[in-house]
Scaffold this motif. Structure first.
Motif, PDB file in Angstrom:
ATOM      1  N   ILE A   3       0.856  -1.193   0.000  1.00 49.81           N
ATOM      2  CA  ILE A   3       0.000   0.000   0.000  1.00 49.81           C
ATOM      3  C   ILE A   3       0.888   1.237   0.000  1.00 49.81           C
ATOM      4  O   ILE A   3       1.776   1.369   0.843  1.00 49.81           O
ATOM      5  CB  ILE A   3      -0.928   0.017   1.225  1.00 49.81           C
ATOM      6  CG1 ILE A   3      -1.828  -1.218   1.225  1.00 49.81           C
ATOM      7  CG2 ILE A   3      -1.760   1.296   1.248  1.00 49.81           C
ATOM      8  CD1 ILE A   3      -2.594  -1.430   2.506  1.00 49.81           C
ATOM      9  N   THR A   4       0.637   2.124  -0.948  1.00 51.40           N
ATOM     10  CA  THR A   4       1.326   3.413  -1.012  1.00 51.40           C
ATOM     11  C   THR A   4       0.285   4.505  -1.218  1.00 51.40           C
ATOM     12  O   THR A   4      -0.855   4.233  -1.590  1.00 51.40           O
ATOM     13  CB  THR A   4       2.356   3.457  -2.158  1.00 51.40           C
ATOM     14  OG1 THR A   4       1.690   3.230  -3.394  1.00 51.40           O
ATOM     15  CG2 THR A   4       3.451   2.406  -1.956  1.00 51.40           C
ATOM     16  N   ALA A  23      -5.272   5.675  -2.240  1.00 51.80           N
ATOM     17  CA  ALA A  23      -4.225   4.712  -1.914  1.00 51.80           C
ATOM     18  C   ALA A  23      -3.995   3.855  -3.152  1.00 51.80           C
ATOM     19  O   ALA A  23      -4.909   3.682  -3.961  1.00 51.80           O
ATOM     20  CB  ALA A  23      -4.659   3.819  -0.753  1.00 51.80           C
ATOM     21  N   ALA A  25      -3.198   0.097  -3.647  1.00 55.03           N
ATOM     22  CA  ALA A  25      -3.098  -1.194  -2.955  1.00 55.03           C
ATOM     23  C   ALA A  25      -2.798  -2.248  -4.021  1.00 55.03           C
ATOM     24  O   ALA A  25      -3.656  -2.532  -4.859  1.00 55.03           O
ATOM     25  CB  ALA A  25      -4.399  -1.512  -2.224  1.00 55.03           C
ATOM     26  N   CYS A  32      -9.974   6.628  -0.268  1.00 59.33           N
ATOM     27  CA  CYS A  32      -9.994   6.690   1.192  1.00 59.33           C
ATOM     28  C   CYS A  32     -10.558   8.062   1.549  1.00 59.33           C
ATOM     29  O   CYS A  32     -10.173   9.064   0.963  1.00 59.33           O
ATOM     30  CB  CYS A  32      -8.589   6.559   1.763  1.00 59.33           C
ATOM     31  SG  CYS A  32      -7.707   5.062   1.274  1.00 59.33           S
ATOM     32  N   GLU A  69      -4.118   2.877   5.905  1.00 60.95           N
ATOM     33  CA  GLU A  69      -3.370   1.650   5.611  1.00 60.95           C
ATOM     34  C   GLU A  69      -3.806   0.510   6.528  1.00 60.95           C
ATOM     35  O   GLU A  69      -3.984  -0.626   6.078  1.00 60.95           O
ATOM     36  CB  GLU A  69      -1.870   1.901   5.743  1.00 60.95           C
ATOM     37  CG  GLU A  69      -1.025   0.711   5.367  1.00 60.95           C
ATOM     38  CD  GLU A  69       0.452   1.023   5.351  1.00 60.95           C
ATOM     39  OE1 GLU A  69       1.226   0.106   5.008  1.00 60.95           O
ATOM     40  OE2 GLU A  69       0.862   2.145   5.679  1.00 60.95           O
ATOM     41  N   LEU A  72      -7.203  -0.640   5.239  1.00 61.33           N
ATOM     42  CA  LEU A  72      -7.062  -1.352   3.959  1.00 61.33           C
ATOM     43  C   LEU A  72      -6.478  -2.747   4.174  1.00 61.33           C
ATOM     44  O   LEU A  72      -6.877  -3.699   3.508  1.00 61.33           O
ATOM     45  CB  LEU A  72      -6.191  -0.557   2.991  1.00 61.33           C
ATOM     46  CG  LEU A  72      -6.848   0.675   2.391  1.00 61.33           C
ATOM     47  CD1 LEU A  72      -5.810   1.555   1.707  1.00 61.33           C
ATOM     48  CD2 LEU A  72      -7.944   0.274   1.419  1.00 61.33           C
ATOM     49  N   THR A  73      -5.572  -2.876   5.099  1.00 56.26           N
ATOM     50  CA  THR A  73      -4.999  -4.183   5.412  1.00 56.26           C
ATOM     51  C   THR A  73      -6.075  -5.122   5.942  1.00 56.26           C
ATOM     52  O   THR A  73      -6.073  -6.313   5.656  1.00 56.26           O
ATOM     53  CB  THR A  73      -3.847  -4.033   6.431  1.00 56.26           C
ATOM     54  OG1 THR A  73      -2.841  -3.192   5.849  1.00 56.26           O
ATOM     55  CG2 THR A  73      -3.235  -5.364   6.791  1.00 56.26           C
ATOM     56  N   ARG A  77      -8.866  -4.378  -0.749  1.00 58.86           N
ATOM     57  CA  ARG A  77      -8.863  -3.228  -1.663  1.00 58.86           C
ATOM     58  C   ARG A  77     -10.262  -2.644  -1.839  1.00 58.86           C
ATOM     59  O   ARG A  77     -10.754  -2.492  -2.943  1.00 58.86           O
ATOM     60  CB  ARG A  77      -8.255  -3.645  -3.004  1.00 58.86           C
ATOM     61  CG  ARG A  77      -6.763  -3.938  -2.884  1.00 58.86           C
ATOM     62  CD  ARG A  77      -6.150  -4.289  -4.213  1.00 58.86           C
ATOM     63  NE  ARG A  77      -6.725  -5.499  -4.781  1.00 58.86           N
ATOM     64  CZ  ARG A  77      -6.184  -6.702  -4.689  1.00 58.86           C
ATOM     65  NH1 ARG A  77      -5.058  -6.875  -4.035  1.00 58.86           N
ATOM     66  NH2 ARG A  77      -6.768  -7.731  -5.255  1.00 58.86           N
TER      67      ARG A  77
END
Length: 100
Positions: A3-4, A23, A25, A32, A69, A72-73, A77
């Motif tokens: 993820i960036t 993000a 992913a 987001c 993040e 999202l984890t 996605r």
């Protein structure tokens, strides 16, 4: 999952009010959103005006992106919404010393 977060200004959503940022992913763009209430309650936004929300977001970008993040984890996605309660009750959210 990798993820960036691109370093772009978030988009103001006047009907929410909130800011949406993106993000990446595993290379897929995922929206987001952070609510105006969260930015005011936990990150020092002085009002719900776009410029005040943008300033609070930029001042706390790393913390907000870190929270996104984490979500999202957990959810994969899928789009995430960061509301005030998330920061109030999440473990490790750095709220001490943050002006509200």
């Amino acid at each position: 999952m990798n993820i960036t977060f691109p370093q772009q200004a978030p988009v103001y959503l006047s009907d929410e009010p909130a800011l949406t940022f993106w993000a990446l992913a595993d290379g897929e763009r995922v929206p987001c959103t952070v609510s105006a209430e969260a930015l005011e309650d936990h990150f020092g936004a002085t009002s719900w005006r776009e410029e005040d929300l943008q300033r609070a977001f930029e001042d706390s970008r790393a913390v907000i992106e870190g929270a996104a993040e984490q979500l999202l984890t957990s959810v994969g996605r899928r789009p995430v919404m960061l509301r005030s309660g998330y920061f109030r009750f999440s473990d490790g959210a750095p709220m001490q010393g943050v002006a509200s």
